[in-house]
Design a protein around this motif. Structure first.
Motif, PDB file in Angstrom:
ATOM      1  N   THR A 123       1.362  -1.394  -0.219  1.00  0.00           N
ATOM      2  CA  THR A 123      -0.314   0.319  -0.050  1.00  0.00           C
ATOM      3  C   THR A 123       0.678   1.472  -0.033  1.00  0.00           C
ATOM      4  O   THR A 123       0.540   2.377  -0.698  1.00  0.00           O
ATOM      5  CB  THR A 123      -0.998   0.391   0.948  1.00  0.00           C
ATOM      6  OG1 THR A 123      -2.400  -1.203   0.863  1.00  0.00           O
ATOM      7  CG2 THR A 123      -1.574   1.301   1.181  1.00  0.00           C
ATOM      8  N   GLU A 124       1.912   1.282   1.085  1.00  0.00           N
ATOM      9  CA  GLU A 124       2.951   2.546   1.029  1.00  0.00           C
ATOM     10  C   GLU A 124       3.912   2.694  -0.314  1.00  0.00           C
ATOM     11  O   GLU A 124       3.501   3.606  -0.991  1.00  0.00           O
ATOM     12  CB  GLU A 124       3.372   2.892   2.017  1.00  0.00           C
ATOM     13  CG  GLU A 124       2.375   2.792   3.843  1.00  0.00           C
ATOM     14  CD  GLU A 124       3.563   2.717   4.954  1.00  0.00           C
ATOM     15  OE1 GLU A 124       4.606   2.589   4.502  1.00  0.00           O
ATOM     16  OE2 GLU A 124       2.851   3.351   5.568  1.00  0.00           O
ATOM     17  N   ALA A 125       3.872   1.512  -1.014  1.00  0.00           N
ATOM     18  CA  ALA A 125       4.785   1.576  -1.974  1.00  0.00           C
ATOM     19  C   ALA A 125       4.092   1.653  -3.137  1.00  0.00           C
ATOM     20  O   ALA A 125       4.626   2.483  -4.339  1.00  0.00           O
ATOM     21  CB  ALA A 125       5.712   0.487  -2.392  1.00  0.00           C
ATOM     22  N   GLY A 126       3.307   1.804  -3.246  1.00  0.00           N
ATOM     23  CA  GLY A 126       2.460   1.792  -4.344  1.00  0.00           C
ATOM     24  C   GLY A 126       1.562   3.467  -4.334  1.00  0.00           C
ATOM     25  O   GLY A 126       0.659   3.490  -5.489  1.00  0.00           O
ATOM     26  N   LEU A 127       1.535   4.446  -3.187  1.00  0.00           N
ATOM     27  CA  LEU A 127       1.221   5.730  -3.509  1.00  0.00           C
ATOM     28  C   LEU A 127       1.856   6.426  -4.353  1.00  0.00           C
ATOM     29  O   LEU A 127       2.588   5.853  -4.739  1.00  0.00           O
ATOM     30  CB  LEU A 127       1.446   6.134  -2.146  1.00  0.00           C
ATOM     31  CG  LEU A 127       0.929   5.329  -0.807  1.00  0.00           C
ATOM     32  CD1 LEU A 127       1.178   6.389   0.805  1.00  0.00           C
ATOM     33  CD2 LEU A 127      -0.629   5.404  -0.524  1.00  0.00           C
ATOM     34  N   PRO A 128       0.496   7.073  -5.191  1.00  0.00           N
ATOM     35  CA  PRO A 128       1.148   8.094  -6.596  1.00  0.00           C
ATOM     36  C   PRO A 128       2.093   8.020  -5.991  1.00  0.00           C
ATOM     37  O   PRO A 128       3.322   9.345  -7.204  1.00  0.00           O
ATOM     38  CB  PRO A 128      -0.106   9.144  -6.895  1.00  0.00           C
ATOM     39  CG  PRO A 128      -1.059   7.754  -6.374  1.00  0.00           C
ATOM     40  CD  PRO A 128      -0.989   7.656  -4.875  1.00  0.00           C
ATOM     41  N   ASP A 129       2.692   9.226  -5.052  1.00  0.00           N
ATOM     42  CA  ASP A 129       3.752  10.415  -4.944  1.00  0.00           C
ATOM     43  C   ASP A 129       4.843   9.543  -4.343  1.00  0.00           C
ATOM     44  O   ASP A 129       5.881  10.591  -4.441  1.00  0.00           O
ATOM     45  CB  ASP A 129       3.175  11.717  -3.753  1.00  0.00           C
ATOM     46  CG  ASP A 129       2.606  10.491  -2.596  1.00  0.00           C
ATOM     47  OD1 ASP A 129       2.444   9.510  -2.381  1.00  0.00           O
ATOM     48  OD2 ASP A 129       2.374  11.600  -1.296  1.00  0.00           O
ATOM     49  N   HIS A 130       4.991   7.982  -3.982  1.00  0.00           N
ATOM     50  CA  HIS A 130       5.901   7.756  -3.718  1.00  0.00           C
ATOM     51  C   HIS A 130       7.014   7.799  -4.632  1.00  0.00           C
ATOM     52  O   HIS A 130       7.213   7.309  -5.799  1.00  0.00           O
ATOM     53  CB  HIS A 130       6.224   5.596  -3.384  1.00  0.00           C
ATOM     54  CG  HIS A 130       6.675   5.163  -3.247  1.00  0.00           C
ATOM     55  ND1 HIS A 130       8.043   4.329  -3.702  1.00  0.00           N
ATOM     56  CD2 HIS A 130       7.035   4.964  -1.694  1.00  0.00           C
ATOM     57  CE1 HIS A 130       8.831   3.662  -3.444  1.00  0.00           C
ATOM     58  NE2 HIS A 130       8.073   4.689  -1.866  1.00  0.00           N
ATOM     59  N   GLN A 131       8.226   7.404  -3.903  1.00  0.00           N
ATOM     60  CA  GLN A 131       9.810   7.831  -5.724  1.00  0.00           C
ATOM     61  C   GLN A 131      10.622   6.765  -4.890  1.00  0.00           C
ATOM     62  O   GLN A 131      11.050   6.967  -3.979  1.00  0.00           O
ATOM     63  CB  GLN A 131      10.242   9.256  -5.246  1.00  0.00           C
ATOM     64  CG  GLN A 131       9.006  10.503  -5.743  1.00  0.00           C
ATOM     65  CD  GLN A 131       8.901   9.769  -6.911  1.00  0.00           C
ATOM     66  OE1 GLN A 131       9.709  10.219  -7.742  1.00  0.00           O
ATOM     67  NE2 GLN A 131       7.430  10.782  -7.628  1.00  0.00           N
ATOM     68  N   LEU A 132      10.986   6.655  -5.769  1.00  0.00           N
ATOM     69  CA  LEU A 132      12.737   6.138  -5.691  1.00  0.00           C
ATOM     70  C   LEU A 132      13.469   6.796  -5.272  1.00  0.00           C
ATOM     71  O   LEU A 132      13.733   7.340  -6.097  1.00  0.00           O
ATOM     72  CB  LEU A 132      12.694   4.727  -6.509  1.00  0.00           C
ATOM     73  CG  LEU A 132      12.130   3.471  -6.750  1.00  0.00           C
ATOM     74  CD1 LEU A 132      12.728   2.834  -8.300  1.00  0.00           C
ATOM     75  CD2 LEU A 132      12.240   2.821  -5.571  1.00  0.00           C
ATOM     76  N   LEU A 133      14.384   6.414  -4.652  1.00  0.00           N
ATOM     77  CA  LEU A 133      15.744   6.937  -3.907  1.00  0.00           C
ATOM     78  C   LEU A 133      17.045   6.394  -4.519  1.00  0.00           C
ATOM     79  O   LEU A 133      17.045   5.340  -4.055  1.00  0.00           O
ATOM     80  CB  LEU A 133      15.781   7.312  -2.177  1.00  0.00           C
ATOM     81  CG  LEU A 133      14.279   8.210  -1.563  1.00  0.00           C
ATOM     82  CD1 LEU A 133      14.822   8.663  -0.164  1.00  0.00           C
ATOM     83  CD2 LEU A 133      14.724   8.729  -2.072  1.00  0.00           C
ATOM     84  N   TRP A 134      17.592   6.502  -5.545  1.00  0.00           N
ATOM     85  CA  TRP A 134      18.265   5.804  -6.278  1.00  0.00           C
ATOM     86  C   TRP A 134      19.837   6.431  -5.390  1.00  0.00           C
ATOM     87  O   TRP A 134      19.861   7.601  -5.011  1.00  0.00           O
ATOM     88  CB  TRP A 134      18.572   5.805  -7.755  1.00  0.00           C
ATOM     89  CG  TRP A 134      17.647   5.616  -8.142  1.00  0.00           C
ATOM     90  CD1 TRP A 134      16.711   6.152  -8.680  1.00  0.00           C
ATOM     91  CD2 TRP A 134      17.198   4.191  -8.953  1.00  0.00           C
ATOM     92  NE1 TRP A 134      15.408   5.512  -9.907  1.00  0.00           N
ATOM     93  CE2 TRP A 134      16.149   4.280  -8.938  1.00  0.00           C
ATOM     94  CE3 TRP A 134      18.321   3.080  -8.717  1.00  0.00           C
ATOM     95  CZ2 TRP A 134      15.532   3.510 -10.296  1.00  0.00           C
ATOM     96  CZ3 TRP A 134      17.920   1.939  -9.472  1.00  0.00           C
ATOM     97  CH2 TRP A 134      16.257   2.022  -9.940  1.00  0.00           C
ATOM     98  N   LEU A 135      20.197   5.430  -4.670  1.00  0.00           N
ATOM     99  CA  LEU A 135      21.795   5.018  -4.592  1.00  0.00           C
ATOM    100  C   LEU A 135      22.795   6.583  -5.025  1.00  0.00           C
ATOM    101  O   LEU A 135      22.765   6.237  -6.516  1.00  0.00           O
ATOM    102  CB  LEU A 135      22.023   5.244  -4.062  1.00  0.00           C
ATOM    103  CG  LEU A 135      21.748   3.665  -2.542  1.00  0.00           C
ATOM    104  CD1 LEU A 135      22.329   2.579  -2.274  1.00  0.00           C
ATOM    105  CD2 LEU A 135      21.283   5.186  -1.214  1.00  0.00           C
ATOM    106  N   PRO A 136      23.621   7.527  -4.564  1.00  0.00           N
ATOM    107  CA  PRO A 136      24.439   7.972  -5.254  1.00  0.00           C
ATOM    108  C   PRO A 136      25.462   7.806  -6.393  1.00  0.00           C
ATOM    109  O   PRO A 136      25.866   6.637  -5.883  1.00  0.00           O
ATOM    110  CB  PRO A 136      24.962   9.377  -4.623  1.00  0.00           C
ATOM    111  CG  PRO A 136      24.030   9.149  -2.974  1.00  0.00           C
ATOM    112  CD  PRO A 136      23.521   7.530  -3.215  1.00  0.00           C
ATOM    113  N   GLY A 137      25.518   7.615  -7.687  1.00  0.00           N
ATOM    114  CA  GLY A 137      26.624   7.274  -8.364  1.00  0.00           C
ATOM    115  C   GLY A 137      25.697   6.694  -9.374  1.00  0.00           C
ATOM    116  O   GLY A 137      26.060   5.416 -10.469  1.00  0.00           O
TER     117      GLY A 137
END
Length: 234
Positions: free
Chosen positions: A86-100
């Motif tokens: 439910t939380e991961a599927g929220l429309p405003d959920h963003q993936l935080l890609w690690l640096p690099g």
């Protein structure tokens, strides 16, 4: 700087703690579950130590104290998974890609290196994230425990990916952040790099080399590509 014996045709990445920073998402779902059952919240560091072996093991370590009477471990896992999806599927959920990571994606596309993800995150959870994962890079495969004989550290998933891509263990590179990943790579006979500061426990075995941050993979790939070109011309 670690040196590869040959230019890789396939790079396989762990997901959580290697490509994306999902610790806050996992901790949020864990604490939402715990609070819903009258439990106390856990610190992110406590959650970090339970990540890496899959969601079922995480539930065993962090949620068993809140299991209801006659609730099986599988019931507990399914209840937690519902909250996480439910939380991961929220429309405003963003993936935080690690640096690099995006620098590495660019180099892999430049050298036409195939890349896949091998994660212990359950398939239904990963499917929610998959559109965002594919926005960043055209992954050839995104493998979850359900796609393999057994989850990491069993090497079957990594071996299947090598076979699917028609390459060899020698021409494959595996990158992860915990002992679960390092054991997987070692068991498959694949050169394995460890990203420092990830999730899970860092226990033996050690990887073949360490990355302080993902961007350090760029000069490693550049060097292996130059060596391959030199050998092809000599």
């Amino acid at each position: 700087m670690p040196r590869l014996e040959s230019s890789p045709e396939l790079i396989v990445f762990d997901l959580d703690g290697t490509l994306i920073d999902s610790l806050s998402d996992i901790a949020s779902a864990v604490n939402r579950f715990r609070i819903s059952r009258g439990g106390d919240s856990l610190t992110e560091e406590s959650v970090r130590q339970a990540v890496g072996h899959g969601a079922r093991r995480l539930c065993q370590q962090l949620l068993t104290d809140l299991a209801q009477s006659e609730e099986t471990p599988e019931d507990l896992y399914q209840a937690f998974r519902k909250i996480y999806i439910t939380e991961a599927g929220l429309p405003d959920h963003q993936l935080l890609w690690l640096p690099g990571t995006h620098e590495v994606f660019s180099v892999m596309q430049q050298f036409k290196i195939s890349a896949a993800i091998l994660t212990n995150k359950p398939r239904k959870v990963t499917d929610v994230l998959q559109p965002r994962l594919l926005e960043a890079f055209p992954w050839s495969q995104i493998y979850c425990p359900e796609d393999c004989v057994a989850p990491k550290p069993d090497p079957s998933g990594l071996q299947q990916l090598i076979e699917i891509h028609g390459t060899t263990a020698k021409r494959t590179l595996f990158i992860g952040d915990s002992a679960v990943d390092f054991s997987t790579g070692k068991a498959a006979g694949v050169f394995t790099l460890g990203l420092r500061g990830g999730y899970g426990q860092i226990t033996p075995p050690e990887p073949d080399g360490w990355l302080e941050q993902m961007s350090e993979l760029v000069p490693i790939l550049n060097a292996s590509h130059r060596q391959a070109r030199y050998e092809s011309l000599s």
